[in-house]
Design a protein around this motif. Structure first.
Motif, PDB file in Angstrom:
ATOM      1  N   MET A   1      17.256  27.118  40.630  1.00  0.00           N
ATOM      2  CA  MET A   1      17.485  28.514  40.874  1.00  0.00           C
ATOM      3  C   MET A   1      18.416  28.597  42.071  1.00  0.00           C
ATOM      4  O   MET A   1      18.248  27.790  42.964  1.00  0.00           O
ATOM      5  N   PRO A   2      19.297  29.425  42.225  1.00  0.00           N
ATOM      6  CA  PRO A   2      19.593  30.567  41.369  1.00  0.00           C
ATOM      7  C   PRO A   2      20.574  30.205  40.243  1.00  0.00           C
ATOM      8  O   PRO A   2      21.190  29.142  40.272  1.00  0.00           O
ATOM      9  N   HIS A   3      20.710  31.142  39.316  1.00  0.00           N
ATOM     10  CA  HIS A   3      21.777  31.084  38.328  1.00  0.00           C
ATOM     11  C   HIS A   3      22.840  32.068  38.823  1.00  0.00           C
ATOM     12  O   HIS A   3      22.598  33.276  38.832  1.00  0.00           O
ATOM     13  N   CYS A   4      23.976  31.554  39.269  1.00  0.00           N
ATOM     14  CA  CYS A   4      25.069  32.407  39.741  1.00  0.00           C
ATOM     15  C   CYS A   4      26.047  32.579  38.588  1.00  0.00           C
ATOM     16  O   CYS A   4      26.702  31.616  38.174  1.00  0.00           O
ATOM     17  N   ILE A   5      26.129  33.796  38.078  1.00  0.00           N
ATOM     18  CA  ILE A   5      26.975  34.093  36.928  1.00  0.00           C
ATOM     19  C   ILE A   5      28.151  34.928  37.418  1.00  0.00           C
ATOM     20  O   ILE A   5      27.973  36.046  37.902  1.00  0.00           O
ATOM     21  N   ILE A   6      29.341  34.349  37.293  1.00  0.00           N
ATOM     22  CA  ILE A   6      30.560  34.995  37.769  1.00  0.00           C
ATOM     23  C   ILE A   6      31.229  35.676  36.586  1.00  0.00           C
ATOM     24  O   ILE A   6      31.582  35.028  35.606  1.00  0.00           O
ATOM     25  N   GLU A   7      31.397  36.984  36.681  1.00  0.00           N
ATOM     26  CA  GLU A   7      32.212  37.724  35.723  1.00  0.00           C
ATOM     27  C   GLU A   7      33.523  38.005  36.441  1.00  0.00           C
ATOM     28  O   GLU A   7      33.506  38.410  37.610  1.00  0.00           O
ATOM     29  N   TYR A   8      34.645  37.786  35.750  1.00  0.00           N
ATOM     30  CA  TYR A   8      35.925  37.942  36.432  1.00  0.00           C
ATOM     31  C   TYR A   8      37.021  38.361  35.458  1.00  0.00           C
ATOM     32  O   TYR A   8      36.925  38.130  34.258  1.00  0.00           O
ATOM     33  N   SER A   9      38.068  38.985  35.990  1.00  0.00           N
ATOM     34  CA  SER A   9      39.221  39.362  35.179  1.00  0.00           C
ATOM     35  C   SER A   9      40.009  38.099  34.852  1.00  0.00           C
ATOM     36  O   SER A   9      40.219  37.244  35.714  1.00  0.00           O
ATOM     37  N   GLU A  10      40.416  37.986  33.582  1.00  0.00           N
ATOM     38  CA  GLU A  10      41.022  36.734  33.142  1.00  0.00           C
ATOM     39  C   GLU A  10      42.353  36.409  33.833  1.00  0.00           C
ATOM     40  O   GLU A  10      42.804  35.271  33.754  1.00  0.00           O
ATOM     41  N   ASP A  11      42.939  37.358  34.550  1.00  0.00           N
ATOM     42  CA  ASP A  11      44.146  37.035  35.302  1.00  0.00           C
ATOM     43  C   ASP A  11      43.858  36.049  36.438  1.00  0.00           C
ATOM     44  O   ASP A  11      44.787  35.499  37.029  1.00  0.00           O
ATOM     45  N   LEU A  12      42.578  35.800  36.708  1.00  0.00           N
ATOM     46  CA  LEU A  12      42.188  34.837  37.749  1.00  0.00           C
ATOM     47  C   LEU A  12      41.861  33.463  37.177  1.00  0.00           C
ATOM     48  O   LEU A  12      41.365  32.594  37.897  1.00  0.00           O
ATOM     49  N   ILE A  38      21.144  24.978  42.403  1.00  0.00           N
ATOM     50  CA  ILE A  38      22.083  26.080  42.185  1.00  0.00           C
ATOM     51  C   ILE A  38      22.905  25.802  40.935  1.00  0.00           C
ATOM     52  O   ILE A  38      23.487  24.729  40.796  1.00  0.00           O
ATOM     53  N   LYS A  39      22.926  26.771  40.032  1.00  0.00           N
ATOM     54  CA  LYS A  39      23.700  26.661  38.794  1.00  0.00           C
ATOM     55  C   LYS A  39      24.747  27.767  38.811  1.00  0.00           C
ATOM     56  O   LYS A  39      24.407  28.936  38.982  1.00  0.00           O
ATOM     57  N   THR A  40      26.014  27.400  38.633  1.00  0.00           N
ATOM     58  CA  THR A  40      27.098  28.370  38.738  1.00  0.00           C
ATOM     59  C   THR A  40      27.969  28.281  37.493  1.00  0.00           C
ATOM     60  O   THR A  40      28.359  27.186  37.090  1.00  0.00           O
ATOM     61  N   ARG A  41      28.261  29.425  36.899  1.00  0.00           N
ATOM     62  CA  ARG A  41      29.111  29.464  35.715  1.00  0.00           C
ATOM     63  C   ARG A  41      29.917  30.756  35.713  1.00  0.00           C
ATOM     64  O   ARG A  41      29.603  31.683  36.455  1.00  0.00           O
ATOM     65  N   ALA A  42      30.956  30.796  34.855  1.00  0.00           N
ATOM     66  CA  ALA A  42      31.876  31.929  34.880  1.00  0.00           C
ATOM     67  C   ALA A  42      32.206  32.425  33.475  1.00  0.00           C
ATOM     68  O   ALA A  42      32.306  31.644  32.539  1.00  0.00           O
ATOM     69  N   ILE A  43      32.384  33.743  33.386  1.00  0.00           N
ATOM     70  CA  ILE A  43      32.735  34.404  32.137  1.00  0.00           C
ATOM     71  C   ILE A  43      33.966  35.272  32.388  1.00  0.00           C
ATOM     72  O   ILE A  43      33.897  36.215  33.190  1.00  0.00           O
ATOM     73  N   PRO A  44      35.101  34.976  31.710  1.00  0.00           N
ATOM     74  CA  PRO A  44      36.298  35.804  31.892  1.00  0.00           C
ATOM     75  C   PRO A  44      36.250  37.056  31.007  1.00  0.00           C
ATOM     76  O   PRO A  44      35.647  37.048  29.933  1.00  0.00           O
ATOM     77  N   TYR A  45      36.899  38.115  31.475  1.00  0.00           N
ATOM     78  CA  TYR A  45      37.028  39.343  30.700  1.00  0.00           C
ATOM     79  C   TYR A  45      38.504  39.642  30.472  1.00  0.00           C
ATOM     80  O   TYR A  45      39.288  39.685  31.422  1.00  0.00           O
ATOM     81  N   VAL A  58      36.064  40.228  40.675  1.00  0.00           N
ATOM     82  CA  VAL A  58      35.070  39.152  40.610  1.00  0.00           C
ATOM     83  C   VAL A  58      33.732  39.810  40.901  1.00  0.00           C
ATOM     84  O   VAL A  58      33.575  40.494  41.914  1.00  0.00           O
ATOM     85  N   HIS A  59      32.782  39.621  39.991  1.00  0.00           N
ATOM     86  CA  HIS A  59      31.416  40.113  40.216  1.00  0.00           C
ATOM     87  C   HIS A  59      30.461  38.950  40.005  1.00  0.00           C
ATOM     88  O   HIS A  59      30.529  38.265  38.982  1.00  0.00           O
ATOM     89  N   VAL A  60      29.579  38.727  40.968  1.00  0.00           N
ATOM     90  CA  VAL A  60      28.621  37.633  40.891  1.00  0.00           C
ATOM     91  C   VAL A  60      27.207  38.205  40.803  1.00  0.00           C
ATOM     92  O   VAL A  60      26.785  38.961  41.679  1.00  0.00           O
ATOM     93  N   SER A  61      26.512  37.834  39.739  1.00  0.00           N
ATOM     94  CA  SER A  61      25.091  38.150  39.601  1.00  0.00           C
ATOM     95  C   SER A  61      24.321  36.865  39.870  1.00  0.00           C
ATOM     96  O   SER A  61      24.510  35.882  39.153  1.00  0.00           O
ATOM     97  N   SER A  62      23.489  36.886  40.879  1.00  0.00           N
ATOM     98  CA  SER A  62      22.653  35.725  41.183  1.00  0.00           C
ATOM     99  C   SER A  62      21.247  36.036  40.696  1.00  0.00           C
ATOM    100  O   SER A  62      20.563  36.894  41.246  1.00  0.00           O
ATOM    101  N   ARG A  63      20.857  35.367  39.650  1.00  0.00           N
ATOM    102  CA  ARG A  63      19.532  35.564  39.079  1.00  0.00           C
ATOM    103  C   ARG A  63      18.575  34.602  39.780  1.00  0.00           C
ATOM    104  O   ARG A  63      18.763  33.390  39.717  1.00  0.00           O
ATOM    105  N   ILE A  64      17.589  35.187  40.472  1.00  0.00           N
ATOM    106  CA  ILE A  64      16.664  34.398  41.284  1.00  0.00           C
ATOM    107  C   ILE A  64      15.222  34.757  40.930  1.00  0.00           C
ATOM    108  O   ILE A  64      14.946  35.875  40.490  1.00  0.00           O
ATOM    109  N   LEU A  65      14.324  33.800  41.110  1.00  0.00           N
ATOM    110  CA  LEU A  65      12.912  34.076  40.848  1.00  0.00           C
ATOM    111  C   LEU A  65      12.394  35.139  41.811  1.00  0.00           C
ATOM    112  O   LEU A  65      12.736  35.145  43.001  1.00  0.00           O
ATOM    113  N   LEU A  66      11.595  36.025  41.290  1.00  0.00           N
ATOM    114  CA  LEU A  66      10.974  37.092  42.067  1.00  0.00           C
ATOM    115  C   LEU A  66      10.279  36.514  43.294  1.00  0.00           C
ATOM    116  O   LEU A  66       9.646  35.460  43.224  1.00  0.00           O
TER     117      LEU A  66
END
Length: 111
Positions: A1-12, A38-45, A58-66
């Protein structure tokens, strides 16, 4: 934990590996997690709109245990954003959030 999920514009796409490293290192520097967890991955839009334009984002959602409090979540988000800022992404919207995962509904399996 955490799962860091990066959403980003594909121009990057040309610097996404640097962004991934910045996010991963930022999560590590928060001292809330062991680096190996720590697990980190990215999704282009390709299709998106930011305000009234198509500026980069760039938007990062860090999913963490309560269980983390608001100050720890803010510490994590600030560390991640500060690391991304070092990349000098001009005209880029950078945001981060910490999202709780319910322990009761989380499952993990490793081969």
């Amino acid at each position: 934990m955490p799962h860091c999920i990066i959403e980003y514009s594909e121009d990057l796409d040309n610097i996404i590996n640097e962004i991934i490293s910045a996010v991963h290192d930022g999560a590590c520097s928060s001292n809330l997690f062991e680096e190996g967890d720590i697990k980190t991955r990215a999704i282009p839009y390709k299709s998106y709109q930011v305000g009234t334009s198509n500026s980069s984002f760039v938007h990062v959602s860090s999913r963490i245990l309560l269980g983390r409090d608001s100050s720890q979540k803010l510490l994590l988000n600030t560390a991640i954003i500060n690391n991304i800022k070092t990349l000098n992404l001009k005209g880029c919207s950078i945001t981060a959030e910490a999202v709780d995962i319910q322990k009761e509904s989380y499952a993990k399996f490793q081969v």
